[in-house]
Design an enzyme around this catalytic site. Structure first.
Site, short mmCIF file in Angstrom:
data_model
loop_
_atom_site.label_atom_id
_atom_site.label_comp_id
_atom_site.label_asym_id
_atom_site.label_seq_id
_atom_site.Cartn_x
_atom_site.Cartn_y
_atom_site.Cartn_z
N LYS A 120 -3.92 -2.93 -0.46
CA LYS A 120 -3.13 -4.17 -0.59
C LYS A 120 -2.37 -4.48 0.69
CE LYS A 120 -0.55 -2.80 -4.05
NZ LYS A 120 -1.00 -1.41 -4.20
N ARG A 175 2.46 8.48 -8.94
CA ARG A 175 2.37 7.03 -8.71
C ARG A 175 1.15 6.44 -9.40
NH1 ARG A 175 2.16 6.93 -2.60
NH2 ARG A 175 2.09 4.66 -2.76
N ARG A 229 4.94 -5.43 -10.60
CA ARG A 229 4.39 -4.12 -10.97
C ARG A 229 4.58 -3.82 -12.45
NH1 ARG A 229 4.51 -1.61 -5.66
NH2 ARG A 229 3.65 0.47 -5.66
N ARG A 262 3.92 8.68 4.97
CA ARG A 262 4.98 8.28 4.05
C ARG A 262 5.34 9.45 3.15
NH1 ARG A 262 3.12 2.73 1.32
NH2 ARG A 262 4.08 3.79 -0.44
N ARG A 289 -3.61 8.75 4.86
CA ARG A 289 -2.94 7.54 5.36
C ARG A 289 -1.78 7.90 6.30
NH1 ARG A 289 -0.91 2.89 1.32
NH2 ARG A 289 0.67 4.37 0.62
#
Ligand code: AMP
Length: 234
Positions: free
Chosen positions: A13, A172, A88, A161, A127
């Site tokens: 996203k 998550r 969300r 992160r 990531r």
């Protein structure tokens, strides 16, 4: 245009939203980025939200709705905006509908990016992001030129992160399944949903997303017919 990018963590996203917003001249409204910025600046919001983010949980709806209400009213969002990471929950989606209605606006498209869960876990582990420009890299599939530093900020080392650690990623994804996935049905029922595979090359996904958004533009004012569910609008 006002576009929502929907999908699980790691589906792309942020990457796709950034490009779409930049190329279209719309504002990118990334709630995760706004919160991480508040955490870094140690504002009262950041101190509070940081706890939930570290645990992989959601920040309360009323806080998020307030943030998006303010951000989406800024001048750079006048021509349009891309929402990345909001809504969300169903209450957030309802609040967004109400907020836009109050301004005489509506959502033009909700793009649901889809990818298998195993792929998401793998991607999130790889990531890294630039702490300066927030550009995302993947050490495997989209590494920086020198393997460590941002291509656009050569003196800046990429970071992982905090919530991309595996245990937090699992949490998550669970939160996504329970609280965010119901939005797919919410928007399908409104006829605003377009589904786009989030797998494959970044550029392929982008082109597919642009085409899907284009179809919603050219289909005019009958959103109920877009999702193909035949369930009608609301
Ligand atoms: P993201 O960068 O979109 O993956 O968001 C990172 C974290 O910020 C999430 O795991 C949540 O803790 C928090 N967050 C971001 N957007 C929202 C939202 N719309 N509602 C609640 N929490 C959010």
């Amino acid at each position: 245009m006002r576009v929502v990018l929907l999908g699980p963590p790691g589906v792309g996203k942020g990457t796709q939203g950034r490009r779409l917003a930049t190329e279209s001249g719309w504002a990118l409204v990334s709630t995760g980025e706004m919160l991480r910025d508040a955490v870094a600046r140690r504002t009262p919001l950041g101190l509070e939200a940081g706890r939930q983010m570290d645990a992989g949980l959601l920040v309360p709806d009323e806080v998020m709705v307030g943030l998006v209400r303010e951000r989406s009213a800024l001048p750079d969002a006048r021509l349009g905006f891309v929402l990345d990471g909001f809504p969300r929950t169903v209450p957030q989606a309802r609040a967004l509908d109400g907020m836009l209605e109050g301004r005489g606006q509506r959502l033009d498209a909700v793009v649901s990016l889809v990818a298998p869960e195993g792929e998401l876990v793998r991607r999130l582990g790889q990531r890294r992001e630039c702490p300066v420009c927030k550009r995302a890299y993947n050490l495997e599939s989209a590494p920086p030129r020198d393997g460590r530093h941002c291509d656009d900020h050569p003196g800046t080392e990429l970071v992982q992160r905090a919530d991309d650690q595996e245990a937090t990623v699992r949490k998550r994804l669970e939160v996504y399944r329970e609280q965010t996935a119901p939005l797919v049905d919410y928007y399908r029922a409104q006829g605003r949903l377009v589904e786009v595979p989030g797998t494959g090359e970044v550029d392929e996904v982008y082109q597919a997303m642009k085409q899907a958004i284009g179809r919603t533009e050219s289909s005019g004012t009958t959103p109920a017919r877009r999702a193909g569910s035949g369930s009608g609008g609301r």
